[in-house]
Design an enzyme around this catalytic site. Sequence first.
Site, PDB file in Angstrom:
ATOM      1  N   HIS A  54       0.821  -1.207   0.000  1.00  0.00           N
ATOM      2  CA  HIS A  54       0.000   0.000   0.000  1.00  0.00           C
ATOM      3  C   HIS A  54       0.857   1.261   0.000  1.00  0.00           C
ATOM      4  O   HIS A  54       1.649   1.482   0.915  1.00  0.00           O
ATOM      5  CB  HIS A  54      -0.895  -0.025   1.243  1.00  0.00           C
ATOM      6  CG  HIS A  54      -1.822   1.128   1.364  1.00  0.00           C
ATOM      7  ND1 HIS A  54      -1.758   2.022   2.408  1.00  0.00           N
ATOM      8  CD2 HIS A  54      -2.855   1.524   0.581  1.00  0.00           C
ATOM      9  CE1 HIS A  54      -2.718   2.924   2.270  1.00  0.00           C
ATOM     10  NE2 HIS A  54      -3.398   2.640   1.171  1.00  0.00           N
ATOM     11  N   HIS A  96      -1.264  10.865  -1.799  1.00  0.00           N
ATOM     12  CA  HIS A  96      -2.534  10.410  -1.238  1.00  0.00           C
ATOM     13  C   HIS A  96      -3.459  11.551  -0.837  1.00  0.00           C
ATOM     14  O   HIS A  96      -4.600  11.621  -1.273  1.00  0.00           O
ATOM     15  CB  HIS A  96      -2.296   9.510  -0.021  1.00  0.00           C
ATOM     16  CG  HIS A  96      -3.559   9.085   0.649  1.00  0.00           C
ATOM     17  ND1 HIS A  96      -4.124   9.803   1.705  1.00  0.00           N
ATOM     18  CD2 HIS A  96      -4.382   8.042   0.424  1.00  0.00           C
ATOM     19  CE1 HIS A  96      -5.232   9.209   2.088  1.00  0.00           C
ATOM     20  NE2 HIS A  96      -5.426   8.136   1.332  1.00  0.00           N
TER      21      HIS A  96
END
Length: 305
Positions: A54, A96
């Site tokens: 991730h 992100h």
Amino acid sequence: MHVVRPAAAAAAFLGLALSLLGGTAASAASGAPGTPAAPSTAQKRFLGPVVYAHRGASAYAPENTIASIDRAMWMGFSWVENDVQRTRDGELVVIHDDTLARTTNVEQVFPDRKPWAVKDFTAAEIARLDAGSWFGPQYAGERVPTLREYMDRVQDNRQRLLLEIKKPELYPGIEEQTLELLDELGWLDEQHVAKRLVVQSFSADSVRIVHRLRPDLVTAFLGTPSVADLPKYAEFTDRINPWHTTISADWVKAVHGLLGAHGKAMEVDTWIVDDAATARKVREMGVDGVITNAPDVVREAVGGF
């Protein structure tokens, strides 16, 4: 001296495992060199769930940076996940948050530009920022990569990509722009599409757009639709990727019972699982993949690759 890269070693192991299951090492390497083929359902049960690093191996290097995907590669993980947004002047970048504050030194470099939104900065301005020091001094000077730079490294590392289109409502047309860049870089050819790329989003509309523009691509919706609503999602996506706290074995079974956009059983890749106990719990639920900041912890707990 010949040095065996961990990614290549992982591919060799997968080839051996596939041969034990009736496949061959040749079929495991039928994609790009060193990139194992996607396993069947029976092979997944033998090998464990697919492990997705991730934002790269983000427990060990600053998230969504080149250092993080390099770390995942050296740890032997083929799949990495990232987040794509767009700058003020139209450059796709890998980050992100929709602000730069948490993972860069933007507040020091541009103190008068609050709230420091990604969309309010040019690519050149973002390239000036340090995206590594917040994580540790050894990563000082690490940058927010453009998607082009990031894809070049993923290709060099012979990795696969779970690409998330982040906050698409902020960036009209980002789906088409992302696909155009992937096409330019050779990532929409048959081999990449079949074995090395999945596009996902929390926005069902965004996933629909990607499926409409490139119906050959594997797509995933991030969320946990009700069982009653799952057939609607199966019309335009192949996977449902939920937060691990929101699912049960029965829900996973319901997803598996539907055929997705490509006429195959839908899959479930759950997130964010960073501890052994939770990894074992979701494996028992029957998930196909685990998205994790600590891929080594998950691999040790449940197998996987």
